[in-house]
Design an enzyme around this catalytic site. Structure first.
Site, PDB file in Angstrom:
ATOM      1  N   ARG A  51      10.946  -3.491   8.648  1.00 29.33           N
ATOM      2  CA  ARG A  51       9.846  -4.435   8.682  1.00 29.33           C
ATOM      3  C   ARG A  51       9.893  -5.413   7.509  1.00 29.33           C
ATOM      4  NH1 ARG A  51       5.100  -2.509   7.774  1.00 29.33           N
ATOM      5  NH2 ARG A  51       3.926  -3.789   9.231  1.00 29.33           N
ATOM      6  N   ARG A  97      15.565 -12.840   2.855  1.00 30.18           N
ATOM      7  CA  ARG A  97      15.754 -14.232   3.280  1.00 30.18           C
ATOM      8  C   ARG A  97      16.580 -14.989   2.246  1.00 30.18           C
ATOM      9  NH1 ARG A  97       9.477 -14.504   4.476  1.00 30.18           N
ATOM     10  NH2 ARG A  97       9.413 -13.540   6.538  1.00 30.18           N
ATOM     11  N   ARG A 135      -0.307   9.513   5.526  1.00 31.28           N
ATOM     12  CA  ARG A 135      -0.777   9.029   4.245  1.00 31.28           C
ATOM     13  C   ARG A 135      -2.102   8.314   4.476  1.00 31.28           C
ATOM     14  NH1 ARG A 135       0.998  11.117  -0.277  1.00 31.28           N
ATOM     15  NH2 ARG A 135       0.986   9.172  -1.473  1.00 31.28           N
ATOM     16  N   ARG A 195      -1.158  -1.608  -4.988  1.00 30.50           N
ATOM     17  CA  ARG A 195      -1.372  -3.040  -4.908  1.00 30.50           C
ATOM     18  C   ARG A 195      -2.830  -3.365  -5.226  1.00 30.50           C
ATOM     19  NH1 ARG A 195      -1.152  -4.437   1.637  1.00 30.50           N
ATOM     20  NH2 ARG A 195      -2.573  -2.805   2.329  1.00 30.50           N
ATOM     21  N   GLU A 200      -5.714  -0.438  -4.781  1.00 32.66           N
ATOM     22  CA  GLU A 200      -5.402   0.476  -3.678  1.00 32.66           C
ATOM     23  C   GLU A 200      -4.487   1.595  -4.156  1.00 32.66           C
ATOM     24  OE1 GLU A 200      -2.853   0.254   0.444  1.00 32.66           O
ATOM     25  OE2 GLU A 200      -4.347  -1.321   0.116  1.00 32.66           O
ATOM     26  N   TYR A 230       3.460   4.027  14.120  1.00 31.06           N
ATOM     27  CA  TYR A 230       2.974   2.894  13.340  1.00 31.06           C
ATOM     28  C   TYR A 230       2.855   1.704  14.284  1.00 31.06           C
ATOM     29  CZ  TYR A 230       1.956  -0.450   9.816  1.00 31.06           C
ATOM     30  OH  TYR A 230       1.298  -1.412   9.084  1.00 31.06           O
ATOM     31  N   ASP A 277       1.008  -2.271  14.625  1.00 30.87           N
ATOM     32  CA  ASP A 277       0.204  -3.364  14.113  1.00 30.87           C
ATOM     33  C   ASP A 277      -0.903  -3.689  15.108  1.00 30.87           C
ATOM     34  OD1 ASP A 277       1.541  -3.818  11.666  1.00 30.87           O
ATOM     35  OD2 ASP A 277       3.151  -4.877  12.719  1.00 30.87           O
TER      36      ASP A 277
END
Length: 366
Positions: A171, A175, A249, A279, A300, A348, A350
């Protein structure tokens, strides 16, 4: 007219309810005190800032059908998530891009030069990566892996990256240009008035009844009262953990209020192992079209899920997958119930995946 029971009011449950309610009676049961699951947002009483109470949610998809569907219930404002990462007191852009590479290695590579350089760092002894660590070493080499993935991943998942499946890292692209858009999907945005408005509109129908603060166990469901039941809770919980608890988690947050602007960006990761939080998200930056004198930010933290926690991310380690097979065997013995969504299928997913699955499932019962 049929009667359906839907357990859970996140996107799985709410989309199903909205799709099935026109010619049917729908009862949605939610164990929390609000609808919307982990996508729930609310206005902060002190500052007026819209808070993503369970962590940042930036809607991104390449599914035009899902994009058009969701906009029936909100105004989706274009939003680009430009994530930063702090490693050894330096701020870098994520995903790893040409700027990250040049900054980290103190170079001024062109795209072609950077690509050749990263390829030279790749661990060529790894043919087919068998885990997260091997995937990272094959993609970016040891130095970038240690800087941006090792510590963060260990904090996030609570185990060595070598124990995690390679698919998790797929994921996160690399680049060789200066594109710092965290997502690669062509359609990206955040609802102008927050996510809760979406769920309120989806569930606002005379044929839909919503019951909050109620946790239904399998024994408490009266199947004779409904033509079909849809379950979006944890699959191991439905079967009362008869084969054990699947690994998840969970995350928790420390909330802070301050004047002005705290970090200048919506999301900043903390890659060093020594920093306990993974984060910080500063919520005013998710609505740049608004102006606020004050700010709210969340630190977090990640931890293993226990009985009182909300499960977030399925770990899917080898032991989990073996246990899941047993739960699937139990599920397949049942009739009149559909397991749907991230928790009930232990995947998982989205937001756009969840919505697409719910839309497709609803077609079978309309």
């Amino acid at each position: 007219m049929k009667k359906y029971l839907i357990i859970g009011s996140g996107f799985s449950g709410s989309v199903l309810a909205q799709q099935l309610c026109e010619n049917n009676i729908v009862h949605v049961v939610e164990e929390r005190s609000h609808i919307g699951g982990n996508c729930y947002t609310e206005k902060d009483a002190e500052t007026g800032i819209t808070l993503h109470q369970y962590g940042p949610h930036i809607f991104n998809t390449d599914n035009v059908e899902v994009w058009n569907y969701i906009q029936q219930f909100c105004e989706m404002v274009p939003f680009i998530n430009r994530v930063k990462s702090i490693y050894q007191n330096q701020v870098y852009s994520l995903p790893i891009n040409l700027h990250t590479i040049n900054q980290f290695f103190k170079k001024d590579f062109s795209p072609k030069e950077a690509k050749s350089f990263i390829e030279s760092l790749s661990d060529t002894s790894i043919d087919v990566p068998q885990n997260f660590e091997e995937q990272a070493l094959k993609f970016v080499g040891k130095d970038l892996y240690k800087a941006f993935f090792y510590g963060y991943t260990k904090k996030q998942w609570g185990c060595e990256p070598s124990e995690l499946p390679a698919s998790i890292l797929k994921r996160l692209p690399v680049r060789f240009n200066y594109n710092d858009n965290y997502y690669a999907m062509p359609l990206q945005g955040i609802p102008r008035n927050g996510y809760t408005e979406i769920f309120e509109k989806m569930l606002n129908h005379p044929n839909i009844t919503v019951t909050l603060n109620k946790k239904l166990t399998a024994e408490e469901i009266d199947f004779s009262e409904y033509d079909h039941v849809f379950y979006s809770g944890p699959i191991d919980a439905y079967f009362d953990y008869k084969y054990g608890r699947l690994g998840y988690r969970t995350v928790f947050f420390e909330k802070f209020t301050d004047e002005g602007d705290f970090q200048g960006n919506a999301v900043i990761n903390y890659a060093d192992q020594e920093t306990p939080h993974t984060r910080i998200h500063e919520h005013k930056h998710f609505t740049p079209w608004e102006e606020h004198d004050k700010t709210v930010y969340f630190k977090e933290f990640s931890k293993e899920t226990d009985e009182k926690d909300i499960p977030y991310y399925p770990k899917r380690l080898q032991g989990d997958m073996e246990m899941l097979e047993k739960y699937f065997e139990e599920k397949d013995k049942l009739s009149n119930i559909t397991f749907i969504g991230r928790l009930a299928t232990y995947r998982y997913m989205d937001m756009h995946h969840v919505i697409a699955e719910a839309l497709e499932t609803a077609k079978q019962f309309q």
